[in-house]
Scaffold this motif. Sequence first.
Motif, PDB file in Angstrom:
ATOM      1  N   MET A   1       0.832  -1.176   0.000  1.00 60.85           N
ATOM      2  CA  MET A   1       0.000   0.000   0.000  1.00 60.85           C
ATOM      3  C   MET A   1       0.878   1.242   0.000  1.00 60.85           C
ATOM      4  SD  MET A   1      -2.954  -0.836   2.706  1.00 60.85           S
ATOM      5  CE  MET A   1      -4.436  -1.588   2.192  1.00 60.85           C
ATOM      6  N   ILE A   2       0.467   2.201  -0.784  1.00 62.88           N
ATOM      7  CA  ILE A   2       1.247   3.437  -0.845  1.00 62.88           C
ATOM      8  C   ILE A   2       0.345   4.656  -0.659  1.00 62.88           C
ATOM      9  CG2 ILE A   2       3.046   2.474  -2.313  1.00 62.88           C
ATOM     10  CD1 ILE A   2       1.738   3.991  -4.645  1.00 62.88           C
ATOM     11  N   ASN A   3       0.932   5.720  -0.159  1.00 63.25           N
ATOM     12  CA  ASN A   3       0.308   7.037   0.022  1.00 63.25           C
ATOM     13  C   ASN A   3      -1.113   6.982   0.582  1.00 63.25           C
ATOM     14  OD1 ASN A   3       2.699   8.164  -0.851  1.00 63.25           O
ATOM     15  ND2 ASN A   3       2.032   8.288  -2.966  1.00 63.25           N
ATOM     16  N   GLU A   4      -2.118   7.426  -0.200  1.00 66.06           N
ATOM     17  CA  GLU A   4      -3.488   7.527   0.301  1.00 66.06           C
ATOM     18  C   GLU A   4      -4.166   6.176   0.516  1.00 66.06           C
ATOM     19  OE1 GLU A   4      -2.410   9.619  -2.236  1.00 66.06           O
ATOM     20  OE2 GLU A   4      -2.235  11.317  -0.871  1.00 66.06           O
ATOM     21  N   GLN A   5      -3.564   5.082   0.052  1.00 66.37           N
ATOM     22  CA  GLN A   5      -4.155   3.751   0.248  1.00 66.37           C
ATOM     23  C   GLN A   5      -4.016   3.285   1.694  1.00 66.37           C
ATOM     24  OE1 GLN A   5      -2.049   1.308  -2.566  1.00 66.37           O
ATOM     25  NE2 GLN A   5      -3.325   1.943  -4.282  1.00 66.37           N
ATOM     26  N   ILE A   6      -3.120   3.894   2.447  1.00 65.10           N
ATOM     27  CA  ILE A   6      -2.886   3.503   3.835  1.00 65.10           C
ATOM     28  C   ILE A   6      -4.039   4.033   4.686  1.00 65.10           C
ATOM     29  CG2 ILE A   6      -1.315   3.699   5.795  1.00 65.10           C
ATOM     30  CD1 ILE A   6       0.951   4.060   3.690  1.00 65.10           C
ATOM     31  N   ARG A   7      -4.769   3.130   5.355  1.00 60.47           N
ATOM     32  CA  ARG A   7      -5.978   3.490   6.084  1.00 60.47           C
ATOM     33  C   ARG A   7      -5.784   3.523   7.597  1.00 60.47           C
ATOM     34  NH1 ARG A   7      -8.469   6.033   2.588  1.00 60.47           N
ATOM     35  NH2 ARG A   7      -9.221   4.941   0.775  1.00 60.47           N
ATOM     36  N   ASP A   8      -4.608   3.180   8.112  1.00 63.41           N
ATOM     37  CA  ASP A   8      -4.374   3.162   9.556  1.00 63.41           C
ATOM     38  C   ASP A   8      -4.320   4.591  10.104  1.00 63.41           C
ATOM     39  OD1 ASP A   8      -3.888   0.226   9.773  1.00 63.41           O
ATOM     40  OD2 ASP A   8      -2.248   0.735   8.401  1.00 63.41           O
ATOM     41  N   LYS A   9      -4.616   4.724  11.420  1.00 59.48           N
ATOM     42  CA  LYS A   9      -4.545   6.054  12.039  1.00 59.48           C
ATOM     43  C   LYS A   9      -3.117   6.404  12.383  1.00 59.48           C
ATOM     44  CE  LYS A   9      -9.155   6.482  13.812  1.00 59.48           C
ATOM     45  NZ  LYS A   9     -10.004   6.966  14.854  1.00 59.48           N
ATOM     46  N   GLU A  10      -2.442   5.475  13.084  1.00 59.10           N
ATOM     47  CA  GLU A  10      -1.063   5.710  13.504  1.00 59.10           C
ATOM     48  C   GLU A  10      -0.130   4.699  12.844  1.00 59.10           C
ATOM     49  OE1 GLU A  10      -0.963   7.752  17.873  1.00 59.10           O
ATOM     50  OE2 GLU A  10      -0.872   5.571  17.762  1.00 59.10           O
ATOM     51  N   ILE A  11       1.065   5.156  12.539  1.00 58.25           N
ATOM     52  CA  ILE A  11       2.074   4.279  11.932  1.00 58.25           C
ATOM     53  C   ILE A  11       3.434   4.590  12.555  1.00 58.25           C
ATOM     54  CG2 ILE A  11       0.917   3.989   9.714  1.00 58.25           C
ATOM     55  CD1 ILE A  11       2.941   6.142   8.658  1.00 58.25           C
ATOM     56  N   ARG A  12       4.329   3.609  12.456  1.00 59.83           N
ATOM     57  CA  ARG A  12       5.725   3.839  12.836  1.00 59.83           C
ATOM     58  C   ARG A  12       6.434   4.232  11.551  1.00 59.83           C
ATOM     59  NH1 ARG A  12       8.544   2.385  17.142  1.00 59.83           N
ATOM     60  NH2 ARG A  12       6.958   0.909  17.812  1.00 59.83           N
ATOM     61  N   LEU A  13       7.108   5.378  11.551  1.00 60.02           N
ATOM     62  CA  LEU A  13       7.692   5.914  10.327  1.00 60.02           C
ATOM     63  C   LEU A  13       9.208   5.768  10.311  1.00 60.02           C
ATOM     64  CD1 LEU A  13       6.958   7.407   7.691  1.00 60.02           C
ATOM     65  CD2 LEU A  13       7.409   9.532   8.889  1.00 60.02           C
ATOM     66  N   ILE A  14       9.711   5.352   9.151  1.00 64.54           N
ATOM     67  CA  ILE A  14      11.157   5.265   8.907  1.00 64.54           C
ATOM     68  C   ILE A  14      11.465   6.261   7.795  1.00 64.54           C
ATOM     69  CG2 ILE A  14      13.051   3.777   8.168  1.00 64.54           C
ATOM     70  CD1 ILE A  14      11.408   1.405   9.208  1.00 64.54           C
ATOM     71  N   GLY A  15      12.494   7.083   7.998  1.00 68.23           N
ATOM     72  CA  GLY A  15      12.836   8.135   7.041  1.00 68.23           C
ATOM     73  C   GLY A  15      13.539   7.613   5.806  1.00 68.23           C
ATOM     74  N   GLU A  16      13.958   8.549   4.932  1.00 68.95           N
ATOM     75  CA  GLU A  16      14.616   8.221   3.664  1.00 68.95           C
ATOM     76  C   GLU A  16      15.938   7.491   3.876  1.00 68.95           C
ATOM     77  OE1 GLU A  16      14.976  11.845   1.277  1.00 68.95           O
ATOM     78  OE2 GLU A  16      13.635  12.749   2.748  1.00 68.95           O
ATOM     79  N   GLU A  17      16.678   7.898   4.901  1.00 72.44           N
ATOM     80  CA  GLU A  17      18.006   7.334   5.154  1.00 72.44           C
ATOM     81  C   GLU A  17      17.945   6.104   6.060  1.00 72.44           C
ATOM     82  OE1 GLU A  17      20.463   8.848   3.497  1.00 72.44           O
ATOM     83  OE2 GLU A  17      18.976  10.285   2.780  1.00 72.44           O
ATOM     84  N   GLY A  18      16.739   5.684   6.446  1.00 67.64           N
ATOM     85  CA  GLY A  18      16.605   4.514   7.305  1.00 67.64           C
ATOM     86  C   GLY A  18      16.529   4.858   8.779  1.00 67.64           C
ATOM     87  N   GLU A  19      16.424   6.141   9.115  1.00 71.16           N
ATOM     88  CA  GLU A  19      16.369   6.547  10.529  1.00 71.16           C
ATOM     89  C   GLU A  19      14.926   6.475  11.035  1.00 71.16           C
ATOM     90  OE1 GLU A  19      15.552  10.295   8.217  1.00 71.16           O
ATOM     91  OE2 GLU A  19      16.973   8.645   8.015  1.00 71.16           O
ATOM     92  N   GLN A  20      14.781   6.134  12.323  1.00 71.27           N
ATOM     93  CA  GLN A  20      13.460   6.040  12.948  1.00 71.27           C
ATOM     94  C   GLN A  20      12.924   7.447  13.218  1.00 71.27           C
ATOM     95  OE1 GLN A  20      11.588   3.353  14.012  1.00 71.27           O
ATOM     96  NE2 GLN A  20      13.004   1.741  13.389  1.00 71.27           N
TER      97      GLN A  20
END
Length: 164
Positions: free
Chosen positions: A1-20
């Motif tokens: 799933m990408i961009n607007e297809q993601i339906r969850d409220k909260e997510i754990r995000l990982i940045g471009e360089e792999g940082e939390q």
Amino acid sequence: MINEQIRDKEIRLIGEEGEQLGIMLVKDALKLAKDANLDLVKIAPTAKPPVCKIIDYGKYRYELARKDKEAKKKQKITEVKEIRLSPNIDDNDLNTKANNARKFITKGDKVKVTLRFRGREMAHISSSRQILDNFFAKLEDVAVVEKPAKLEGRSMIMYLTEKR
């Protein structure tokens, strides 16, 4: 799933360089991805909360396809080659078939040896097992019996594979 297809409220995000970047709302993560001109891709949907990463989705798909292609290149596909014999086969014919089976086995393929019975030949099944034993004796140095000779309908079948 990408961009607007993601339906969850909260997510754990990982940045471009792999940082939390921590746990945040999807709309905030989408805003970060849009600012970086990249996509928000859900990587681990079963995790609690789901893990998403900010990456270029086209590049990500290309990398996955390349990895799959590499894995396919390295895998060995074993085929099952069949050699058919008859109960009244002569020695020279048996040698020829054994040589063909030897080629298949040394290439890494499995060999299915089938002894077909027609008509009254079904009455002499017990003496025909000897033909399969002789066939295997000619290949003992390169092959082992994976499945021993077994009668199935009008044919006796034995499987040979390469010695390890």
